[in-house]
Design a protein around this motif. Sequence first.
Motif, PDB file in Angstrom:
ATOM      1  N   ARG A   1     103.532 -42.310  -8.109  1.00  0.00           N
ATOM      2  CA  ARG A   1     102.778 -43.694  -7.335  1.00  0.00           C
ATOM      3  C   ARG A   1     102.175 -43.832  -6.626  1.00  0.00           C
TER       4      ARG A   1
ATOM      5  N   LYS B   1      98.692 -42.027  -8.681  1.00  0.00           N
ATOM      6  CA  LYS B   1      98.246 -43.331  -9.221  1.00  0.00           C
ATOM      7  C   LYS B   1      96.851 -44.383  -9.169  1.00  0.00           C
TER       8      LYS B   1
ATOM      9  N   ASP C   1     102.426 -46.115 -18.027  1.00  0.00           N
ATOM     10  CA  ASP C   1     103.601 -44.629 -17.988  1.00  0.00           C
ATOM     11  C   ASP C   1     104.527 -44.143 -18.931  1.00  0.00           C
TER      12      ASP C   1
ATOM     13  N   LYS D   1     101.003 -36.593 -15.647  1.00  0.00           N
ATOM     14  CA  LYS D   1     100.618 -38.032 -15.832  1.00  0.00           C
ATOM     15  C   LYS D   1      98.604 -38.025 -15.403  1.00  0.00           C
TER      16      LYS D   1
ATOM     17  N   TRP E   1      96.292 -41.246 -18.169  1.00  0.00           N
ATOM     18  CA  TRP E   1      96.464 -41.734 -17.374  1.00  0.00           C
ATOM     19  C   TRP E   1      94.392 -41.810 -17.889  1.00  0.00           C
TER      20      TRP E   1
ATOM     21  N   LYS F   1      96.687 -51.869 -10.722  1.00  0.00           N
ATOM     22  CA  LYS F   1      98.091 -50.948 -11.081  1.00  0.00           C
ATOM     23  C   LYS F   1      98.737 -51.139 -12.307  1.00  0.00           C
TER      24      LYS F   1
END
Length: 162
Positions: free
Chosen positions: A88, A91, A41, A129, A133, A36
């Motif tokens: 969320r 991810k 971010d 994102k 990531w 996690k």
Amino acid sequence: MQDVKPLRHTNHAIHDSAKPPAIPVKTQEDEKQVLKDMLSDEYDPVELQPGDMLSYYRPGLQNRIIRKLRTGQYRIASELDLHGLNARDAKQQLLQFLHDVHPGQGECVRIIHGKGNRSNYKGPVIKTKINNWLRQHDRILAFHSARPVDGGTGAIYVLLRR
């Protein structure tokens, strides 16, 4: 206590059942927390539009490999669809997917992130994102937007480290 005599053990049961294996619950919780926390971010957002192509290559990657990825010549070992998820959930699924894909299944995967056409004034959220990531993940060697037949700018080919 002088007159006490030990009892004979004539009727006792012997259990041959093995103990169940220990489950490392805390270790599993720690691994989930690491997954996690692994991708940040915190970034300087790049203005991406729904039709923009994504492209990233680690330094030292051969031009032949880059060209092969860009043209979609690698066999797709697995696919992840993040289309329509919030950031969320996307991810979490991305990290779990990258953790679960084994090198024996192949080195190229396709991730469908969507173009972001339904996003409001912010532009494509998941696409932006994903771009950030994947650049941070150790297992990623390169990624490039897919060919139109495979999803175009709404999907990417990702080359994984073996």
